[in-house]
Design a protein around this motif. Structure first.
Motif, PDB file in Angstrom:
ATOM      1  N   PRO A   1       0.823  -1.223   0.000  1.00 43.46           N
ATOM      2  CA  PRO A   1       0.000   0.000   0.000  1.00 43.46           C
ATOM      3  C   PRO A   1       0.852   1.266   0.000  1.00 43.46           C
ATOM      4  O   PRO A   1       0.431   2.302  -0.512  1.00 43.46           O
ATOM      5  CB  PRO A   1      -0.806  -0.128   1.296  1.00 43.46           C
ATOM      6  CG  PRO A   1      -0.853  -1.596   1.575  1.00 43.46           C
ATOM      7  CD  PRO A   1       0.454  -2.145   1.083  1.00 43.46           C
ATOM      8  N   VAL A   2       2.063   1.166   0.557  1.00 40.81           N
ATOM      9  CA  VAL A   2       2.946   2.330   0.598  1.00 40.81           C
ATOM     10  C   VAL A   2       3.377   2.749  -0.805  1.00 40.81           C
ATOM     11  O   VAL A   2       3.741   3.903  -1.040  1.00 40.81           O
ATOM     12  CB  VAL A   2       4.185   2.017   1.466  1.00 40.81           C
ATOM     13  CG1 VAL A   2       5.133   3.205   1.544  1.00 40.81           C
ATOM     14  CG2 VAL A   2       3.747   1.625   2.871  1.00 40.81           C
ATOM     15  N   ASN A   3       3.328   1.807  -1.765  1.00 45.41           N
ATOM     16  CA  ASN A   3       3.780   2.106  -3.124  1.00 45.41           C
ATOM     17  C   ASN A   3       2.735   2.801  -3.981  1.00 45.41           C
ATOM     18  O   ASN A   3       2.997   3.082  -5.153  1.00 45.41           O
ATOM     19  CB  ASN A   3       4.214   0.804  -3.826  1.00 45.41           C
ATOM     20  CG  ASN A   3       5.510   0.260  -3.267  1.00 45.41           C
ATOM     21  OD1 ASN A   3       6.326   1.008  -2.765  1.00 45.41           O
ATOM     22  ND2 ASN A   3       5.691  -1.039  -3.343  1.00 45.41           N
ATOM     23  N   SER A   4       1.559   3.070  -3.451  1.00 40.97           N
ATOM     24  CA  SER A   4       0.542   3.773  -4.228  1.00 40.97           C
ATOM     25  C   SER A   4       0.790   5.277  -4.176  1.00 40.97           C
ATOM     26  O   SER A   4       1.229   5.817  -3.153  1.00 40.97           O
ATOM     27  CB  SER A   4      -0.855   3.457  -3.687  1.00 40.97           C
ATOM     28  OG  SER A   4      -1.038   4.018  -2.405  1.00 40.97           O
TER      29      SER A   4
ATOM     30  N   VAL B   1      -1.054   7.176  -1.298  1.00 41.53           N
ATOM     31  CA  VAL B   1      -0.430   7.103   0.028  1.00 41.53           C
ATOM     32  C   VAL B   1       0.813   7.993   0.077  1.00 41.53           C
ATOM     33  O   VAL B   1       1.061   8.685   1.075  1.00 41.53           O
ATOM     34  CB  VAL B   1      -0.070   5.647   0.364  1.00 41.53           C
ATOM     35  CG1 VAL B   1       0.729   5.569   1.661  1.00 41.53           C
ATOM     36  CG2 VAL B   1      -1.332   4.802   0.479  1.00 41.53           C
ATOM     37  N   ARG B   2       1.586   8.000  -0.988  1.00 35.84           N
ATOM     38  CA  ARG B   2       2.783   8.840  -1.017  1.00 35.84           C
ATOM     39  C   ARG B   2       2.417  10.314  -0.903  1.00 35.84           C
ATOM     40  O   ARG B   2       3.047  11.081  -0.158  1.00 35.84           O
ATOM     41  CB  ARG B   2       3.547   8.594  -2.315  1.00 35.84           C
ATOM     42  CG  ARG B   2       4.201   7.227  -2.403  1.00 35.84           C
ATOM     43  CD  ARG B   2       4.645   6.945  -3.813  1.00 35.84           C
ATOM     44  NE  ARG B   2       5.308   5.664  -3.940  1.00 35.84           N
ATOM     45  CZ  ARG B   2       5.491   5.031  -5.088  1.00 35.84           C
ATOM     46  NH1 ARG B   2       5.038   5.572  -6.213  1.00 35.84           N
ATOM     47  NH2 ARG B   2       6.113   3.868  -5.140  1.00 35.84           N
ATOM     48  N   ALA B   3       1.380  10.719  -1.668  1.00 35.83           N
ATOM     49  CA  ALA B   3       0.959  12.119  -1.626  1.00 35.83           C
ATOM     50  C   ALA B   3       0.459  12.508  -0.239  1.00 35.83           C
ATOM     51  O   ALA B   3       0.786  13.584   0.282  1.00 35.83           O
ATOM     52  CB  ALA B   3      -0.126  12.358  -2.674  1.00 35.83           C
ATOM     53  N   LEU B   4      -0.325  11.620   0.368  1.00 34.89           N
ATOM     54  CA  LEU B   4      -0.838  11.897   1.713  1.00 34.89           C
ATOM     55  C   LEU B   4       0.297  11.985   2.723  1.00 34.89           C
ATOM     56  O   LEU B   4       0.258  12.817   3.645  1.00 34.89           O
ATOM     57  CB  LEU B   4      -1.836  10.812   2.119  1.00 34.89           C
ATOM     58  CG  LEU B   4      -3.175  10.805   1.374  1.00 34.89           C
ATOM     59  CD1 LEU B   4      -4.014   9.600   1.797  1.00 34.89           C
ATOM     60  CD2 LEU B   4      -3.941  12.097   1.628  1.00 34.89           C
ATOM     61  N   ALA B   5       1.304  11.132   2.584  1.00 36.23           N
ATOM     62  CA  ALA B   5       2.444  11.168   3.507  1.00 36.23           C
ATOM     63  C   ALA B   5       3.203  12.488   3.387  1.00 36.23           C
ATOM     64  O   ALA B   5       3.595  13.098   4.397  1.00 36.23           O
ATOM     65  CB  ALA B   5       3.374   9.991   3.223  1.00 36.23           C
TER      66      ALA B   5
ATOM     67  N   LEU C   1       2.027  15.408   2.193  1.00 33.02           N
ATOM     68  CA  LEU C   1       1.174  16.486   2.697  1.00 33.02           C
ATOM     69  C   LEU C   1       1.108  16.462   4.225  1.00 33.02           C
ATOM     70  O   LEU C   1       1.092  17.515   4.878  1.00 33.02           O
ATOM     71  CB  LEU C   1      -0.228  16.369   2.103  1.00 33.02           C
ATOM     72  CG  LEU C   1      -0.353  16.668   0.611  1.00 33.02           C
ATOM     73  CD1 LEU C   1      -1.773  16.386   0.128  1.00 33.02           C
ATOM     74  CD2 LEU C   1       0.016  18.124   0.327  1.00 33.02           C
ATOM     75  N   GLY C   2       1.063  15.257   4.793  1.00 33.55           N
ATOM     76  CA  GLY C   2       1.030  15.134   6.247  1.00 33.55           C
ATOM     77  C   GLY C   2       2.282  15.684   6.892  1.00 33.55           C
ATOM     78  O   GLY C   2       2.223  16.371   7.922  1.00 33.55           O
ATOM     79  N   ALA C   3       3.441  15.392   6.284  1.00 33.21           N
ATOM     80  CA  ALA C   3       4.707  15.898   6.834  1.00 33.21           C
ATOM     81  C   ALA C   3       4.747  17.419   6.807  1.00 33.21           C
ATOM     82  O   ALA C   3       5.173  18.075   7.776  1.00 33.21           O
ATOM     83  CB  ALA C   3       5.879  15.320   6.046  1.00 33.21           C
ATOM     84  N   VAL C   4       4.282  18.007   5.695  1.00 36.75           N
ATOM     85  CA  VAL C   4       4.262  19.467   5.585  1.00 36.75           C
ATOM     86  C   VAL C   4       3.259  20.067   6.571  1.00 36.75           C
ATOM     87  O   VAL C   4       3.535  21.080   7.234  1.00 36.75           O
ATOM     88  CB  VAL C   4       3.916  19.890   4.141  1.00 36.75           C
ATOM     89  CG1 VAL C   4       3.748  21.400   4.047  1.00 36.75           C
ATOM     90  CG2 VAL C   4       5.004  19.422   3.182  1.00 36.75           C
ATOM     91  N   ALA C   5       2.090  19.422   6.679  1.00 39.78           N
ATOM     92  CA  ALA C   5       1.053  19.950   7.581  1.00 39.78           C
ATOM     93  C   ALA C   5       1.505  19.928   9.032  1.00 39.78           C
ATOM     94  O   ALA C   5       1.261  20.870   9.791  1.00 39.78           O
ATOM     95  CB  ALA C   5      -0.228  19.135   7.404  1.00 39.78           C
ATOM     96  N   LEU C   6       2.182  18.855   9.446  1.00 39.74           N
ATOM     97  CA  LEU C   6       2.660  18.779  10.822  1.00 39.74           C
ATOM     98  C   LEU C   6       3.669  19.885  11.124  1.00 39.74           C
ATOM     99  O   LEU C   6       3.667  20.479  12.210  1.00 39.74           O
ATOM    100  CB  LEU C   6       3.292  17.407  11.074  1.00 39.74           C
ATOM    101  CG  LEU C   6       2.327  16.226  11.200  1.00 39.74           C
ATOM    102  CD1 LEU C   6       3.098  14.919  11.300  1.00 39.74           C
ATOM    103  CD2 LEU C   6       1.418  16.397  12.420  1.00 39.74           C
ATOM    104  N   THR C   7       4.548  20.163  10.169  1.00 40.79           N
ATOM    105  CA  THR C   7       5.541  21.220  10.367  1.00 40.79           C
ATOM    106  C   THR C   7       4.887  22.593  10.328  1.00 40.79           C
ATOM    107  O   THR C   7       5.199  23.479  11.142  1.00 40.79           O
ATOM    108  CB  THR C   7       6.640  21.123   9.293  1.00 40.79           C
ATOM    109  OG1 THR C   7       7.199  19.811   9.303  1.00 40.79           O
ATOM    110  CG2 THR C   7       7.735  22.144   9.549  1.00 40.79           C
TER     111      THR C   7
END
Length: 292
Positions: A100-103, A106-110, A112-118
């Motif tokens: 699932p990580v290769n989709s 999921v990559r886009a959400l990861a 965006l999540g990293a940017v949103a947390l920062t």
């Protein structure tokens, strides 16, 4: 199956080894052979009135075979399942079960999540967002240019058959030019719109020139070069080649070399513009030095 004293010896023997039920249906009689824990129960078969001499003769052999089969490893069934799975994968030419990580979702959400947390821990401002888009696009642009120019193309060229290499490149280049052109547009647009990047505006002309080269490469040079390559492949793959075919191959070889050289030159101009803009960006990261 055993009917009227006849026996298909091979099938019967294999049934014994695998513990398969061997059943004879008559008006009221049913005989079954079972293996359980390596023991073969054949007593009911001996009692059948229609069990022929030939069958009775084979019963000791079947019992011995069943005893031998009881010594097989308990993992034999699991091993057979693994073999079947291997055969299935070979038939489907499957490399792996995608994670699932290769989709891309999921990559886009990861990301965006990293940017949103920062971003949640900082003060938001339109200028900061513009600067972020500028840096992200610039990093993607420069990294793609360097990776494709110095690593991907040369690695495939040295390790793949020539025609296969060309076919792969014909699929990669449209995506390469699309990505780099979009990044170039974003870098130039955010540079002109963001006051925070005004100190690097001196490279706007270089970015504009790089953008023109990207568009020309994507819309004209790459399609022409790829067509020349495939025209040559078509002649090369003929079983019998005439003298006229050989003359065409020589002409296509020359034309392809010219257009490939133009493509490489444009790519070099684009790379130079990207690196020059990086120098301008570096000036924003250090305080202005006092004029002597």
């Amino acid at each position: 199956h055993i009917t009227s004293g006849t026996l298909l010896t091979t099938h019967f023997h294999h049934a014994m080894l695998r513990g398969v039920h061997v059943t004879q249906h008559n008006a009221s009689d049913t005989a079954r052979l079972r293996t359980s824990g390596g023991k073969l129960f054949i007593s009911s078969l001996r009692q059948l009135p229609y069990c022929s001499t030939r069958v009775r003769h084979l019963l000791p052999c079947c019992a011995a075979a069943a005893a031998d089969s009881s010594s097989e490893p308990h993992g034999a069934i699991g091993k057979s399942a693994e073999i079947a799975k291997g055969e299935e994968l070979l038939s489907k030419n499957k490399m792996l079960q995608p994670s699932p990580v290769n989709s891309n979702m999921v990559r886009a959400l990861a990301m965006l999540g990293a940017v949103a947390l920062t971003a949640a821990s900082t003060q938001f401002s339109p200028g900061r967002l513009t600067s972020f888009l500028h840096l992200a696009s610039y990093g993607t642009w420069l990294g793609t240019l360097i990776f494709n120019t110095f690593i991907v193309g040369l690695t495939m060229f040295k390790n793949m058959p020539r025609q296969m290499f060309g076919k792969v490149q014909s699929h990669l280049f449209p995506q390469y030019f699309l990505l780099t052109t979009c990044c170039n547009i974003t870098v130039l647009g955010t540079l002109l719109l963001s006051p925070a990047l005004s100190g690097a505006a001196e490279s706007a002309a270089l970015l504009g020139g790089a953008l023109v080269c990207s568009i020309v490469s994507a819309l004209y040079v790459e399609p022409v070069t790829t067509k020349l390559m495939f025209d040559r492949y078509e002649i090369e793959n003929k079983t019998l080649k005439t003298d006229e075919d050989k003359i065409k191959i020589a002409a296509l070889f020359k034309s392809f070399g010219i257009w490939h050289g133009i493509s490489a030159l444009l790519n070099l101009v684009i790379l130079g513009g990207a690196l020059a803009h990086g120098w301008s960006l570096a000036g924003l990261l250090v305080p202005a030095l006092p004029v002597a």
